[in-house]
Enzyme design. Structure first.
Site, mmCIF file in Angstrom:
data_model
loop_
_atom_site.group_PDB
_atom_site.id
_atom_site.type_symbol
_atom_site.label_atom_id
_atom_site.label_comp_id
_atom_site.label_asym_id
_atom_site.label_seq_id
_atom_site.Cartn_x
_atom_site.Cartn_y
_atom_site.Cartn_z
ATOM 1 N N TRP A 98 0.821 -1.266 0.081
ATOM 2 C CA TRP A 98 -0.124 0.103 0.085
ATOM 3 C C TRP A 98 0.890 1.242 -0.022
ATOM 4 O O TRP A 98 0.590 2.282 -0.495
ATOM 5 C CB TRP A 98 -1.109 -0.002 0.895
ATOM 6 C CG TRP A 98 -1.862 -1.198 1.268
ATOM 7 C CD1 TRP A 98 -1.826 -2.201 1.857
ATOM 8 C CD2 TRP A 98 -2.882 -1.462 0.148
ATOM 9 N NE1 TRP A 98 -2.844 -3.154 1.349
ATOM 10 C CE2 TRP A 98 -3.492 -2.853 0.499
ATOM 11 C CE3 TRP A 98 -3.312 -0.842 -1.009
ATOM 12 C CZ2 TRP A 98 -4.508 -3.302 -0.464
ATOM 13 C CZ3 TRP A 98 -4.381 -1.309 -1.875
ATOM 14 C CH2 TRP A 98 -4.897 -2.551 -1.423
ATOM 15 N N ASP A 165 -0.865 7.000 6.487
ATOM 16 C CA ASP A 165 -1.995 5.892 6.222
ATOM 17 C C ASP A 165 -2.025 5.122 7.394
ATOM 18 O O ASP A 165 -1.408 4.411 7.751
ATOM 19 C CB ASP A 165 -1.798 5.265 4.853
ATOM 20 C CG ASP A 165 -2.721 4.278 4.517
ATOM 21 O OD1 ASP A 165 -3.489 4.233 5.503
ATOM 22 O OD2 ASP A 165 -2.495 3.850 3.652
ATOM 23 N N LYS A 189 -11.296 -1.542 9.052
ATOM 24 C CA LYS A 189 -10.228 -2.335 9.853
ATOM 25 C C LYS A 189 -10.890 -2.112 11.326
ATOM 26 O O LYS A 189 -11.543 -3.241 12.048
ATOM 27 C CB LYS A 189 -9.056 -2.019 9.813
ATOM 28 C CG LYS A 189 -8.419 -1.601 8.305
ATOM 29 C CD LYS A 189 -8.455 -3.038 7.765
ATOM 30 C CE LYS A 189 -7.568 -2.840 6.537
ATOM 31 N NZ LYS A 189 -7.666 -4.180 5.717
#
Length: 360
Positions: A98, A165, A189
């Site tokens: 990511w 992030d 999450k």
């Protein structure tokens, strides 16, 4: 009983699910379901305001920050970050897939410096000792790496605006918000289901001329100092995911807040990592000082590689869901986010011990 170790979307608090089901049937006593109400309903404006307040309270967010609830997932923020902050140069710490995706988006805007990368060892560690360029507009980091099971455990002292992030570890531990210019992430999450993205942004970093960016990408579009009712509602917000987020954050608060989450997360992670280190059939993939408390990755130890399918079969029989490792790492991955109960981790440990007795 099923034990949900999916990496995302993930297990949610039962209380949040039940409250949402009730609201879908009848929102706030209006006789109209949550999925059918106008986002300009006064009761919904109250939910938006209270959700933002929960974020501020739980993370102790200073007054000069804004909390935005947007669509598009964290992947949209990969290019929103440089569009809002990039002027001459950006810096990126690359610790996983990511982070690499965020880097590739930033490269479209100009010069990008990679301050360090753990790509040389398949991202099984967090780099240390790197130099942050003071001439960069910002440094971007990904604090937790779901695929590889590594995590940055402390807030970085950064001489330039720090962008993080935090999709997969927000609300799992205490953080010093003042050290960050921007924190963003997908909710799916620790703070809700897929469909809403959070962006925490410090006002002073927004230096580009207003109107120079596409309207929906400009973070300033989504908050209104004069009329807070417009915050995150320039267009119709993702009502259902935000409501689940609201109920999830209420659950976090009722269960000791972020400090309470951290205590439980450490207990779960310690229990599972101790078993991985003890059990001769398994071995962890991440370096020990970089291990994530959210995503625990492990494989069969040398000499037992041919037992992988057998363990997966046993795990499924014992109710384990979502423990197959990502193809980039292989083996197994147990995602033990905030709402994952200790009982599920104990069940996985018991399964690993049962497998050991069967094959040694």
């Amino acid at each position: 009983m099923k034990h949900n170790f999916n990496a995302g979307p993930v297990v949610l608090p039962k209380e949040a699910i039940e409250a949402t089901i009730s609201a879908i049937r009848d929102f706030n006593g209006t006789g109209i379901g949550l999925l059918e109400i106008s986002h300009r309903t006064p009761g919904w404006e109250k939910i938006m305001a209270e959700t933002e307040q929960l974020w501020k309270e739980l993370l102790n967010i200073p007054e000069n920050y804004r909390v935005l609830f947007l669509g598009g997932g964290a992947s949209t923020q990969f290019y929103s970050v440089p569009m809002n902050l990039f002027h001459k140069k950006a810096a990126y710490l690359v610790t996983g897939v990511w982070a690499k995706k965020a880097l590739q988006e930033a490269k479209k805007f100009g010069t990008v410096e990679v301050v360090a990368s753990s790509d040389d060892k398949n991202f099984n560690y967090i780099p240390k000792g790197y130099t942050i360029p003071t001439d960069a507009d910002y440094l971007h980091i990904t604090t937790n790496n779901t695929i590889y099971g590594t995590e940055i455990h402390t807030d970085i002292d950064c001489p330039i605006p720090l962008v993080a992030d935090m999709s997969s570890d927000i609300m799992s531990r205490k953080i010093d918000i003042s050290k960050y210019a921007v924190i963003y992430g997908g909710a799916q999450k620790n703070v809700g289901p897929a469909g809403v993205t959070f962006v925490i942004v410090r006002e002073d970093v927004l230096k580009k001329e207003k109107g120079s960016l596409p309207t929906m990408i400009d973070w300033r579009t989504h908050y209104d100092k004069e009329d807070p009712r417009n915050n995150s509602m320039f267009n119709t917000p993702p009502v259902l995911p935000i409501y689940v987020m609201y109920e999830t954050l209420k659950w976090v608060k009722a269960n000791g807040g972020v400090e309470g989450m951290y205590k439980k997360n450490i207990e779960k992670a310690t229990l599972l990592y101790d078993e991985i280190d003890r059990n001769p059939m398994f071995v962890g993939t991440a370096e020990k000082d970089s291990r994530s408390i959210m995503n625990v990755c492990f494989v069969m130890n040398k000499g037992y590689e041919d037992k992988e399918d057998a363990f997966m079969t046993l795990a499924k029989e014992r109710g384990m869901v979502g423990i197959k490792g990502h193809r980039s790492v292989g083996g197994f991955r147990a995602s033990i986010y905030n709402a994952c109960p200790l009982e599920s981790v104990k069940a996985l440990v018991a399964c690993m011990q049962e497998f050991e007795k069967l094959h040694i």
